[in-house]
Design a protein around this motif. Structure first.
Motif, PDB file in Angstrom:
ATOM      1  N   THR A 236      -5.708 -77.424  26.351  1.00  0.00           N
ATOM      2  CA  THR A 236      -4.758 -78.209  25.563  1.00  0.00           C
ATOM      3  C   THR A 236      -5.647 -79.515  25.104  1.00  0.00           C
ATOM      4  N   LEU A 237      -6.600 -79.975  25.903  1.00  0.00           N
ATOM      5  CA  LEU A 237      -7.310 -81.358  25.548  1.00  0.00           C
ATOM      6  C   LEU A 237      -8.306 -80.968  24.382  1.00  0.00           C
ATOM      7  N   LYS A 238      -8.742 -79.736  24.426  1.00  0.00           N
ATOM      8  CA  LYS A 238      -9.667 -79.332  23.136  1.00  0.00           C
ATOM      9  C   LYS A 238      -8.767 -79.625  22.041  1.00  0.00           C
ATOM     10  N   LEU A 239      -7.557 -78.883  21.834  1.00  0.00           N
ATOM     11  CA  LEU A 239      -6.582 -79.417  20.867  1.00  0.00           C
ATOM     12  C   LEU A 239      -6.503 -80.956  20.384  1.00  0.00           C
ATOM     13  N   ALA A 240      -6.233 -81.549  21.523  1.00  0.00           N
ATOM     14  CA  ALA A 240      -5.693 -82.897  21.393  1.00  0.00           C
ATOM     15  C   ALA A 240      -7.095 -83.849  20.944  1.00  0.00           C
ATOM     16  N   ARG A 241      -8.316 -83.337  21.319  1.00  0.00           N
ATOM     17  CA  ARG A 241      -9.575 -84.012  20.723  1.00  0.00           C
ATOM     18  C   ARG A 241      -9.664 -83.681  19.478  1.00  0.00           C
ATOM     19  N   GLU A 242      -9.596 -82.706  19.027  1.00  0.00           N
ATOM     20  CA  GLU A 242      -9.612 -82.119  17.605  1.00  0.00           C
ATOM     21  C   GLU A 242      -8.740 -82.876  16.514  1.00  0.00           C
ATOM     22  N   ALA A 243      -7.277 -83.051  17.143  1.00  0.00           N
ATOM     23  CA  ALA A 243      -6.475 -83.769  16.289  1.00  0.00           C
ATOM     24  C   ALA A 243      -6.976 -85.222  16.135  1.00  0.00           C
ATOM     25  N   VAL A 244      -7.276 -85.946  17.195  1.00  0.00           N
ATOM     26  CA  VAL A 244      -7.540 -87.133  17.171  1.00  0.00           C
ATOM     27  C   VAL A 244      -8.893 -87.413  16.198  1.00  0.00           C
ATOM     28  N   GLY A 245      -9.905 -86.302  15.954  1.00  0.00           N
ATOM     29  CA  GLY A 245     -10.806 -86.551  15.159  1.00  0.00           C
ATOM     30  C   GLY A 245     -12.102 -86.481  15.932  1.00  0.00           C
ATOM     31  N   PHE A 246     -12.356 -86.304  17.119  1.00  0.00           N
ATOM     32  CA  PHE A 246     -13.649 -85.990  17.689  1.00  0.00           C
ATOM     33  C   PHE A 246     -14.130 -84.617  17.260  1.00  0.00           C
ATOM     34  N   LYS A 247     -15.398 -84.702  17.096  1.00  0.00           N
ATOM     35  CA  LYS A 247     -16.228 -83.645  16.451  1.00  0.00           C
ATOM     36  C   LYS A 247     -17.454 -83.544  17.325  1.00  0.00           C
ATOM     37  N   PRO A 248     -17.985 -82.520  17.594  1.00  0.00           N
ATOM     38  CA  PRO A 248     -19.238 -82.542  18.184  1.00  0.00           C
ATOM     39  C   PRO A 248     -20.430 -82.484  16.907  1.00  0.00           C
ATOM     40  N   PHE A 249     -21.705 -83.086  17.158  1.00  0.00           N
ATOM     41  CA  PHE A 249     -22.623 -82.899  16.238  1.00  0.00           C
ATOM     42  C   PHE A 249     -23.261 -81.741  16.415  1.00  0.00           C
TER      43      PHE A 249
END
Ligand code: TRP
Length: 329
Positions: free
Chosen positions: A316-329
Motif C-alpha cells: 500500500t505504501l508503495k502506491l501512496a508514495r507513487e501517488a504523492v510523487g516520490f520517485k527513485p533516482f
C-alpha cells in the motif's frame, strides 16, 4: 476476501465486556475474513506510559487475545510499532488533515479535559494515526464502538481526500463492521449500562475466583418482585443478561421462573452466576498464564504477525508514495 481490521491500546486487562462483545466475534470472523488485529502501542504513547512497564502491557494484551482464541496462523496479529509503514503513511496523511478538523474531534476535546497538562500534538492527530492503521491495509471493515465512530469517519474523509488530491484510487473508504445480533452489550455489575474499564464495574478475564465471586455478590439489585410476571428493572435484567452468557439455558430458565413467581433469592442467583463466570474464565486464565510465560511463543507470534502486516503495508505504501510523487533516482 474482505479485509477487517481492529486495534486495541495496551492499557490493562481485558474484561468480560471485551470478551463477549468484540473478541468472541473476532475469533469467529478470522475464519471467514482476512483479519488484521493489532496492539496500538504507538497510540498509547500519547499518555506517556513508563518505558519500564510499557512492554509488559503489550505482553498482557497479546497473551489475552491469544488465550481468547485468536489464531496467529489465521489472522495477522501484530504490534503496531513493528510496522514502520504505518508511521510513514501517518506523515503523508497528516498533510491532508486540517488543524480545525482535529480540534473539533470529540475524543480530542475529552483528552484536553482529562489531561490538560499533556495536550501533545500526537493527541491532536490521534485520528490520523488511526486512519493510517486502517488505510495501510486498504481495509474494508472496522468493527467500532460508538466512541470510535467519529475516528472512522475521519479515516473515510482522509481516504477520499487522498484519492481526490492525487487523482488515484488507492484507498477504499472503510466501513463500520456490524456484528448484528452477535454483538452483545455486556452490562456491568453496578446496575447501570455497559461493562467498561473506566467504569470500574467489570470482571476481568484474568481474575481469580475469589475476587470474581466477591464482585458478583456485591452486584446491585433491588428489593425484589412483588407482582407475578412483572417486567424486570434494568439492574435485574443485567444479571440475567450476564447469566445468559455464562450459564446453562436451564439454569437461566430456573431463575426466570423464580422471578416470575416472586420467589427469587438474589443471593442464590448471584452465587450461581459467580460460579458460572468462574467456570468460564478459569480455562482462559490458565491459557493466559501459559502464554504470558512463553516468551519464545510470543516472539514467534509477533514475528509472524509483523511479516504478514508488513507485506500488506509495504504494498500500500508503495502506491501512496507513487501517488504523492516520490520517485527513485
Ligand atoms: N482508538 C482505538 C481505541 O482507543 C484503538 C485503535 C487504534 C483502533 N487504531 C485503530 C481501532 C484502528 C480500530 C482501528 O479503542
Amino acid at each position: 476476501m474482505d479485509i477487517v481490521l481492529s486495534g486495541i491500546r495496551p492499557t490493562g486487562h481485558l474484561h468480560l465486556g471485551n470478551y463477549f462483545g468484540a473478541l468472541r466475534n473476532f475469533v469467529k470472523i478470522q475464519e471467514t475474513h482476512k483479519c488484521y488485529f493489532f496492539i496500538a502501542d504507538l497510540h498509547s504513547l500519547t499518555t506517556h506510559p513508563h518505558p519500564a512497564d510499557f512492554h509488559n502491557s503489550v505482553r498482557v494484551i497479546l497473551s489475552e487475545y491469544l488465550a481468547a482464541g485468536l489464531d496467529p496462523e489465521k489472522c495477522a496479529l501484530y504490534v503496531q510499532s513493528d510496522v514502520p509503514e504505518v508511521s510513514e503513511l501517518y506523515v503523508l496523511l497528516n498533510m491532508l488533515a486540517y488543524k480545525g478538523e482535529m480540534e473539533r474531534t470529540a475524543s480530542f476535546k475529552d483528552k484536553v479535559r482529562l489531561q490538560p497538562d499533556n495536550v501533545n500534538t500526537g493527541l491532536l492527530t490521534y485520528p490520523v494515526l488511526m486512519a493510517s492503521d486502517i488505510l495501510i491495509h486498504r481495509s474494508k471493515y472496522v468493527p467500532v464502538g460508538k466512541d470510535q465512530e467519529q475516528h472512522l469517519e475521519i479515516a473515510r474523509l482522509l481516504a477520499r481526500r487522498f484519492n481526490h488530491m492525487y487523482g488515484v484510487d488507492v484507498f477504499p473508504e472503510p466501513q463500520a463492521f456490524n456484528f448484528g445480533n452477535d454483538l452483545v452489550k455486556v452490562p456491568g455489575l453496578d446496575g447501570s449500562g455497559k461493562m467498561g474499564k473506566s467504569e470500574g464495574n467489570g470482571v476481568y478475564l484474568y481474575e481469580d475466583d475469589k475476587s470474581i465471586t466477591k464482585k458478583v455478590m456485591r452486584a446491585v439489585t433491588d428489593s425484589g418482585p412483588t407482582e407475578p410476571n412483572s417486567p424486570k428493572p434494568e439492574v435485574i435484567e443485567n444479571l440475567f443478561t450476564l447469566m445468559r452468557l455464562v450459564s446453562a439455558p436451564d439454569t437461566v430458565a430456573f431463575f426466570e421462573e423464580k422471578w416470575n413467581d416472586c420467589s427469587i433469592r438474589y443471593g442464590d442467583m448471584k452465587k450461581q452466576l459467580a460460579a458460572d463466570i468462574c467456570a468460564t474464565v478459569a480455562p482462559i486464565r490458565e491459557r493466559i498464564d501459559a502464554i504470558y510465560n512463553d516468551t519464545d511463543y510470543l516472539h514467534r507470534v509477533t514475528a509472524l504477525g509483523c511479516e504478514k502486516a508488513r507485506a500488506s503495508a509495504s504494498a500500500t505504501l508503495k502506491l501512496a508514495r507513487e501517488a504523492v510523487g516520490f520517485k527513485p533516482f
